[in-house]
Design a protein around this motif. Structure first.
Motif: not given
Length: 254
Positions: A155-164, A170-176, A181-185, A197-203
């Motif tokens: 399985g290859i999945e998304n840990h986001t593009s920039r690990h922030i 912001s909500r917009e940056d969350k979506a971005n 990450g989705i688009n790059a994969l 997978c949440y960066p540093v586990g935070r959400y």
């Protein structure tokens, strides 16, 4: 995240042979259907599989990881990808001895050691990738490595593009950072990723709302525990693996 000073560049072996994916065969005798509230799945969390820095608790020595994977195989555990985990929590159908093996960040040793050991034991795992690090240097996996692993049943999945951390943006940056990450994969690996997978586990609740809007099916945290339906699909607990004896590893599954 695992950090060390190993600057060695991993070179890829040219392999022109196309092998059939070594996906474990499904033996229906190894499965059971439970009440959803009774389903429990150990989701193991690894980072780096490496002997480079014995003082870094996120680096699991190669021999220890090999010993753990062999023990899981020899004791009849069935490896699950995230689709399997979601199915279990929505239908109650799961292996009698379930385990989900996950890796965060996308370090090159996940290819040279973790993937190799999983394949040798006919097991599979999920690798959460920080997509902006792909193809950047030898410290992280390349897209060709990820493609090979995907084609071999990993399985290859998304840990986001920039690990922030999601809680700092912001909500917009969350979506971005999820969409990037989705688009790059999709572009680099040919994966339609539906998991985060949440960066540093935070959400936070807003993060979960954004994930639902984007069609994300589930997400994993760094909160310690054996996962269950009561976690909620967007806040699944995991068991962080530190360097440990095989007896301590066995105790996780008691």
């Amino acid at each position: 995240d695992a950090n060390n000073n190993n600057d060695e560049v991993i070179t890829e072996a040219n392999n022109n042979e196309v092998e059939e994916p070594q996906v474990p065969e499904k033996n229906e005798n190894d499965y059971v259907t439970l009440n959803i509230n009774d389903v429990r799945i150990p989701i193991l969390m690894y980072h780096s599989i490496s002997d480079a820095d014995p003082n870094n608790s996120l680096l699991i020595p190669v021999k220890q990881f090999e010993e753990q994977v062999k023990w899981l195989k020899e004791n009849g555990f069935t490896p699950m990808l995230l689709d399997d985990v979601v199915e279990a929590y929505t239908t109650g159908y799961l292996p009698k001895r379930p385990v989900a093996i996950t890796f965060d960040d996308g370090y090159a040793d996940n290819y040279t050691d973790a993937y190799r050991i999983l394949k040798e034991n006919n097991m599979k795992g999920t690798f959460f990738i920080i997509t902006n690090n792909t193809d950047e240097d030898g410290y992280y996996m390349s897209s060709s490595m990820l493609k090979e692993m995907k084609d071999d049943g990993m399985g290859i999945e998304n840990h986001t593009s920039r690990h922030i951390e999601f809680t700092n943006i912001s909500r917009e940056d969350k979506a971005n950072i999820i969409k990037e990450g989705i688009n790059a994969l999709k572009e680099k690996v040919g994966v339609d990723s539906k998991y985060v997978c949440y960066p540093v586990g935070r959400y936070d609740e807003e993060t979960i709302e954004v994930e639902k809007e984007l069609g994300i099916k589930a997400a994993v945290t760094t909160e310690y525990g054996i996962s269950s339906a009561s976690d909620g699909l967007y806040s699944l607990k995991r068991v962080r693996i530190f360097p440990m004896s095989i007896d301590a590893f066995k105790d996780i599954f008691q």
